[in-house]
Design an enzyme around this catalytic site. Structure first.
Site: not given
Ligand code: GLP
Length: 259
Positions: A81, A152, A154, A159
């Site tokens: 993404d 959440n 995702h 989402e």
């Molecule tokens: C973002 C990314 C996700 C990732 C998530 C969790 O939203 N788009 O791919 O898994 O963050 O991030 P973190 O690993 O910093 O908790």
């Protein structure tokens, strides 16, 4: 491994006492894939993630490259993404993240790196997304998808409410997601409202999926998506239905897991 203990009944859940060991395990899985594909003269097609969670995996991959001569010459990558809109040189872009945390330290060929950083206008995004999907398909799909998880539920930027049939597309970011990014961007107003994300279906079709969750702040959602109902309201819950998924958690992320 001394610091590893595996759940006695659920074979696709691996628990590690320390986050670092979980990250090293994931990096080794990726390295094993790269090496076995090298031996067959094939590409290793990786789906890569951003966020704090995979940083330790990338650190270990860089170490393997520097100290153990692991080459990434046969690796093709597709990132999950990217915010939209965002300039690639913005230090909050995932393009920038990937360059700093992995790509500039290893020997991947620039042409083999794919990140959905659309600098095109809104009217061209659907074509950009279709081309991204076609490119993944042209390599025979993803051999391995690395995933983190949002609080959440995702995966990527799929989402709550995302269709399980979704493909790469423009999405609206959830309030929880934007709030979690606020500190990085400096203020909520500066967090983009939208992103481009590969779809739940794109992820689900990967031949192997490794979901890495680290830290106490992921414990509630991990219990929900691992033990709860499969629902679009927590997109990661679909992973329960897929045989090729492995969950890799540290002690903290697993602490609310009910076996
Ligand atoms: C973002 C990314 C996700 C990732 C998530 C969790 O939203 N788009 O791919 O898994 O963050 O991030 P973190 O690993 O910093 O908790």
């Amino acid at each position: 491994m001394q610091n590893t203990y595996k759940h006695s009944t659920i074979s696709n859940l691996m628990l590690f006492k320390q986050a670092e060991h979980a990250s090293v395990f994931v990096a080794q899985e990726i390295a094993n894939l790269i090496l076995s594909k090298q031996a067959q003269g094939e590409f290793a097609v990786l789906g890569l993630a951003t966020g704090n969670t995979p940083k330790g995996v990338y650190r270990e991959l860089i170490r393997l490259h520097r100290e153990e001569n692991l080459s990434f010459g046969n690796v093709v990558s597709f990132n999950l993404d990217e915010y939209y809109p965002i300039e690639p040189d913005n230090d909050q872009s995932y393009f920038y993240f990937m360059r700093e945390h992995l790509f500039k330290h290893i020997d991947m060929k620039p042409d083999n790196i794919h990140i959905p950083h659309a600098t095109c206008g809104a009217d061209s995004i659907s074509q950009f997304c279709k081309d991204f999907e076609d490119k993944i398909a042209s390599f025979g799909g993803l051999d391995l998808q690395l995933l983190g998880i949002g609080r959440n539920g995702h995966i990527g930027f799929n989402e709550p409410g995302s269709s399980f049939d979704s493909k790469t597309r423009l999405v609206n970011l959830h309030d929880v997601t934007r709030a979690d990014a606020e500190a990085d961007f400096g203020s909520l107003e500066q967090v983009p409202q939208q992103a481009i994300s590969v779809g739940v279906q794109t992820i689900s079709q990967a031949k192997k999926i490794l979901l890495l969750a680290l830290g106490e702040r992921k414990s509630k959602i991990m219990n929900k998506v691992f033990n709860g109902e499969i629902t679009r309201e927590a997109p990661a819950s679909i992973l329960q239905s897929l045989p090729q998924v492995q969950y890799i958690l540290d002690h903290e992320a697993a602490k609310r897991m009910q076996p």
